[in-house]
Design an enzyme around this catalytic site. Structure first.
Site, PDB file in Angstrom:
ATOM      1  N   GLU A 184       0.795  -1.260   0.047  1.00  0.00           N
ATOM      2  CA  GLU A 184       0.000  -0.096  -0.097  1.00  0.00           C
ATOM      3  C   GLU A 184       0.804   1.312   0.027  1.00  0.00           C
ATOM      4  OE1 GLU A 184      -2.906  -0.213   3.277  1.00  0.00           O
ATOM      5  OE2 GLU A 184      -2.907  -2.230   3.044  1.00  0.00           O
ATOM      6  N   GLY A 185       2.133   1.091  -0.394  1.00  0.00           N
ATOM      7  CA  GLY A 185       2.823   2.344  -0.315  1.00  0.00           C
ATOM      8  C   GLY A 185       3.715   2.539   0.849  1.00  0.00           C
TER       9      GLY A 185
END
Length: 369
Positions: A320-321
């Site tokens: 998710e980064g």
């Protein structure tokens, strides 16, 4: 659309500016090499910005592309098929790891719904207004999308990159919010690197057991059979074996390089998109940093092919980064050190020192007289 056109549009960061930055680094009070890789990062940023000394990274942005993948129906993910909506909702509510980090680092977040499998009314208009389609096809037996949808998604990514560059974003942290995305990403990497499914099959951000791993490996194997015949066309490859969100990320990466906007990659999904982009424009990887080691074998394969060395290896697999966002302070620290450390006083030449010593002796003789 022909992604090969990007090859003529993308130039490497300025080599002359980088040499100037290296020469300036030699003059700093801290000995060369004492800051390790931070020196390299500072020089890379100088070249990207065309500025010596380097400017501080003051307007970073976290950009997350969201989508669901039909292959998740096979039980290849630790999350239920169609569950990417929950990941998006957690970021919007501030309860996911990447949301906590973004809040802590004061980094604004942008979520782009490219292919979520949920009703648009469940999410804000700013998130869903760019949606290309609802979910992506099951890549082991069907195309992820049509060629027209793939082109639409790529152009969407390009438009997002232009918007960010025009708004003053000076560095992007790139991530994905997907379910089944690592299966599509591993398929792309295996196809482009010429490897078997078992070499690139990992356990995903949510983690899967051995049975799910075998199902995932089989899905990638079947998807590879469909991917190999279309390797010569990146758009067709993304349409066949990628997904709308992956196509958008690929367009985003290419256009970011055109606009000279540096990007920190996160995990296997962004790495796979970067590998597709490299196939179109070989200079493009010079504008990207690998944020972290995600533990996915396909990511390692892709980064090795692009000669990108991750900045961090902390065992963060949540995706998710998050891993790329953790690397951001390191990049900002490199910029601050390169810009703010003082330079040494220039050493005096031997003849100047001799002349000053002679003048001092003459002055002393006058005083004695």
């Amino acid at each position: 659309m022909n992604l090969d056109d990007f090859s003529d549009l993308i130039q490497r960061p300025d080599g002359g500016v980088r040499r100037d930055a290296e020469e300036r680094r030699e003059r700093l009070t801290v000995p060369p090499g004492a800051l390790g890789r931070l020196d390299e990062l500072g020089e890379w940023l100088s070249a990207a910005q065309q500025s010596v000394p380097v400017r501080a990274v003051e307007q970073p942005r976290l950009v997350l592309f969201a989508g669901d993948h039909g292959v998740a129906e096979l039980g290849v993910s630790g999350r239920s098929a169609g569950g990417a909506y929950e990941l998006v909702r957690a970021v919007l509510d501030g309860s996911s790891p990447v949301a906590v980090l973004a809040r802590r680092f004061s980094v604004p977040t942008r979520i782009v719904d490219v292919s979520l499998d949920c009703d648009p009314e469940l999410l804000p208009e700013s998130v869903v207004r760019h949606r290309v389609r609802r979910g992506s096809g099951r890549i082991d037996v069907e195309d992820a999308m049509t060629a027209e949808e793939a082109e639409q998604a790529i152009r969407l990514g390009m438009a997002i990159a232009d918007e960010e560059a025009d708004s003053g974003t000076d560095l992007v942290v790139l991530g994905d919010l997907s379910v089944g995305g690592t299966t599509a990403a591993a398929t792309l990497v295996a196809a482009l690197c010429g490897t078997d499914a078992s070499v690139v099959t990992g356990r995903g951000g949510a983690g899967i057991d051995d049975l799910a791993w075998m199902r995932k490996c089989a899905a990638i194997r079947d998807a590879l059979r469909r991917a190999r015949p279309v390797l010569g066309d990146q758009v067709e490859l993304l349409a066949t074996s990628g997904g709308a969100d992956l196509a958008a990320m690929t367009g985003f990466l290419l256009q970011s390089a055109v606009r000279r906007m540096p990007v920190i990659l996160d995990g296997v999904v962004s790495a796979a998109c970067a590998l597709v982009a490299q196939r179109a424009a070989f200079r493009a990887p010079d504008w990207w940093l690998a944020g972290q080691v995600s533990g996915e074998p396909a990511q390692s394969k892709a980064l090795d092919r692009m000669a990108l060395t991750p900045l961090l290896d902390h065992g963060v697999t949540v995706g998710e980064g998050s891993g790329a966002l953790l690397a951001l302070p390191l990049v900002q620290a490199a910029a601050a050190l390169a810009a703010e450390l003082p330079e040494r006083e220039p050493e005096k030449a031997e003849d100047e020192e001799a002349e000053e010593a002679s003048e001092s002796e003459d002055a002393a003789a006058v005083d004695r007289a």
